[in-house]
Write a protein that holds these residues in place. Structure first.
Motif, short mmCIF file in Angstrom:
data_model
loop_
_atom_site.label_atom_id
_atom_site.label_comp_id
_atom_site.label_asym_id
_atom_site.label_seq_id
_atom_site.Cartn_x
_atom_site.Cartn_y
_atom_site.Cartn_z
N LEU A 37 -2.38 56.29 7.25
CA LEU A 37 -1.26 55.99 8.12
C LEU A 37 -1.74 56.10 9.55
N HIS A 38 -1.52 55.07 10.32
CA HIS A 38 -1.93 55.08 11.72
C HIS A 38 -0.69 55.25 12.58
N HIS A 39 -0.76 56.16 13.52
CA HIS A 39 0.36 56.45 14.41
C HIS A 39 0.47 55.37 15.48
N ARG A 40 1.66 54.87 15.69
CA ARG A 40 1.89 53.87 16.72
C ARG A 40 2.75 54.46 17.83
N SER A 41 2.50 54.02 18.99
CA SER A 41 3.28 54.47 20.14
C SER A 41 4.72 54.02 19.98
N GLY A 42 5.65 54.92 20.26
CA GLY A 42 7.07 54.57 20.21
C GLY A 42 7.71 54.78 18.84
N CYS A 43 6.94 55.17 17.84
CA CYS A 43 7.48 55.40 16.50
C CYS A 43 7.96 56.84 16.38
N ILE A 44 8.98 57.03 15.57
CA ILE A 44 9.50 58.36 15.33
C ILE A 44 8.65 59.03 14.26
N GLY A 45 8.41 60.31 14.43
CA GLY A 45 7.62 61.07 13.47
C GLY A 45 6.29 61.48 14.06
N ASP A 46 5.57 62.30 13.31
CA ASP A 46 4.30 62.82 13.81
C ASP A 46 3.11 61.95 13.47
N GLY A 47 3.31 60.89 12.69
CA GLY A 47 2.23 59.97 12.36
C GLY A 47 1.38 60.41 11.19
N ARG A 48 1.68 61.56 10.59
CA ARG A 48 0.91 62.01 9.44
C ARG A 48 1.52 61.45 8.16
N ALA A 49 0.65 61.09 7.24
CA ALA A 49 1.12 60.61 5.94
C ALA A 49 1.68 61.79 5.15
N PRO A 50 2.74 61.57 4.38
CA PRO A 50 3.23 62.65 3.53
C PRO A 50 2.22 62.97 2.43
N ALA A 51 2.35 64.14 1.85
CA ALA A 51 1.43 64.56 0.78
C ALA A 51 1.46 63.55 -0.37
N ASP A 52 0.32 63.32 -0.96
CA ASP A 52 0.17 62.39 -2.08
C ASP A 52 0.45 63.14 -3.38
N ILE A 53 1.71 63.19 -3.76
CA ILE A 53 2.15 63.98 -4.92
C ILE A 53 1.48 63.49 -6.21
N ALA A 54 1.38 62.18 -6.38
CA ALA A 54 0.74 61.64 -7.59
C ALA A 54 -0.72 62.07 -7.66
N PHE A 55 -1.40 62.13 -6.53
CA PHE A 55 -2.79 62.60 -6.46
C PHE A 55 -2.87 64.06 -6.90
N PHE A 56 -1.97 64.88 -6.39
CA PHE A 56 -1.95 66.30 -6.76
C PHE A 56 -1.65 66.47 -8.25
N ASP A 57 -0.75 65.66 -8.79
CA ASP A 57 -0.44 65.73 -10.22
C ASP A 57 -1.65 65.34 -11.07
N ASP A 58 -2.40 64.34 -10.61
CA ASP A 58 -3.61 63.93 -11.33
C ASP A 58 -4.67 65.04 -11.30
#
Length: 131
Positions: A37-58
């Motif tokens: 996820l790449h952060h763009r100027s003017g976007c709401i949020g911190d620009g971090r991707a949420p945790a990959d739950i499916a990856f953790f389950d695997d």
């Protein structure tokens, strides 16, 4: 085959899981599901991707059968994995006995580190007294 000890090294793209006993070793590689996820100027949020739950389950699936788990990695992914286990996978959380920062070891270095870690942990445990 089930083993008592396991080590998982992970970052956000990949996890290398090794389960081992005295003389045997089993390796599983798990790949992440999310794109960067790449952060763009003017976007709401911190620009971090949420945790990959499916990856953790695997990863959890690759750790099935392990009695004790050591979690290693260079960045925040290992901590996100442990937080996920704490919140949603209490059975896995109780098997995690250590979390440490380790850069990018080879498979051999990773297994040697884990064997040494578990050997030291096993020596620190009190001996059970016979009944």
């Amino acid at each position: 085959m089930t083993h008592f000890h396991a080590v998982v090294w992970l970052d956000h793209q990949e996890a290398r899981v090794f389960q081992f006993g005295e003389g045997d070793l089993e390796k599983t590689v798990v790949h992440g599901h999310k794109q960067n996820l790449h952060h763009r100027s003017g976007c709401i949020g911190d620009g971090r991707a949420p945790a990959d739950i499916a990856f953790f389950d695997d990863i959890e699936g690759a750790l099935s059968g392990a009695g004790e788990v050591l979690v290693l990695g260079p960045g925040a992914a290992k901590l996100e994995f442990v937080r996920h286990a704490t919140k949603f996978r209490p059975a896995l959380e109780h098997r995690i006995i250590g979390v440490e920062t380790v850069d990018h070891p080879s498979d051999g270095q990773l297994v040697a580190y884990a064997r040494k870690y578990f050997h030291a942990k096993d020596r620190m445990r009190p001996l059970l007294q016979p009944a």
